[in-house]
Design a protein around this motif. Sequence first.
Motif, short mmCIF file in Angstrom:
data_model
loop_
_atom_site.label_atom_id
_atom_site.label_comp_id
_atom_site.label_asym_id
_atom_site.label_seq_id
_atom_site.Cartn_x
_atom_site.Cartn_y
_atom_site.Cartn_z
N GLN A 40 1.03 -1.06 -0.10
CA GLN A 40 -0.18 -0.02 -0.02
C GLN A 40 0.99 1.33 -0.02
O GLN A 40 1.79 1.18 0.61
CB GLN A 40 -0.78 0.13 1.11
CG GLN A 40 -1.97 1.21 1.12
CD GLN A 40 -3.07 0.81 2.34
OE1 GLN A 40 -3.03 -0.31 2.93
NE2 GLN A 40 -3.94 1.72 2.57
N ASN A 41 0.75 2.33 -0.60
CA ASN A 41 1.43 3.23 -0.90
C ASN A 41 1.36 4.13 0.47
O ASN A 41 0.36 4.61 1.22
CB ASN A 41 0.66 4.48 -1.66
CG ASN A 41 1.42 5.77 -2.18
OD1 ASN A 41 1.39 6.51 -1.24
ND2 ASN A 41 2.03 5.89 -3.22
N ASP A 43 2.22 6.95 1.10
CA ASP A 43 1.55 8.67 1.53
C ASP A 43 0.05 8.46 1.87
O ASP A 43 -0.43 9.19 2.24
CB ASP A 43 1.83 9.31 0.35
CG ASP A 43 3.13 9.77 -0.07
OD1 ASP A 43 3.86 9.90 1.03
OD2 ASP A 43 3.54 9.84 -1.24
N ASP A 44 -0.58 7.27 1.16
CA ASP A 44 -1.87 7.21 1.37
C ASP A 44 -2.35 6.62 2.68
O ASP A 44 -3.32 7.12 3.30
CB ASP A 44 -2.31 6.03 0.19
CG ASP A 44 -2.53 6.45 -1.19
OD1 ASP A 44 -2.25 7.59 -1.32
OD2 ASP A 44 -2.42 5.50 -2.10
#
Length: 132
Positions: A40-41, A43-44
Amino acid sequence: MVGILLMTHAPLGSAFLQAAAHVFRGMPERLEAIDVVADQNTDDVHKLAADAVQRLNDGTGVLVMTDMMGGTPSNCCRSLGDPDQVAVIAGISLPMLLRALTYRHDALDVVVEMALAGGQNGALRIDCRTRI
């Protein structure tokens, strides 16, 4: 009341929510979990956490509990706001979470100390040779 955010590798956070709801016979208020999935990113993930902290903070602060130091969930918690309003601890266990929920009407620093004590005191070796 101190808000509590669980930031863990999936599906631990959701499982801890279910366990807390079982023990307290209902979902405690101002308790949320973010289950971080593989790749999962970051930043997200940080954005999800920052948004959750804002939702959970009524001015008394938020305790963020993560599963392990150095993983993506804990790394994304490093800058979630004012250190007087957001505390992060790693190594969540059920005794730690239950203790935090029990004392969450106290100040944030007290909730942190009680959660840590719950984690430390909740890890015990059971002598399986003794019959009850």
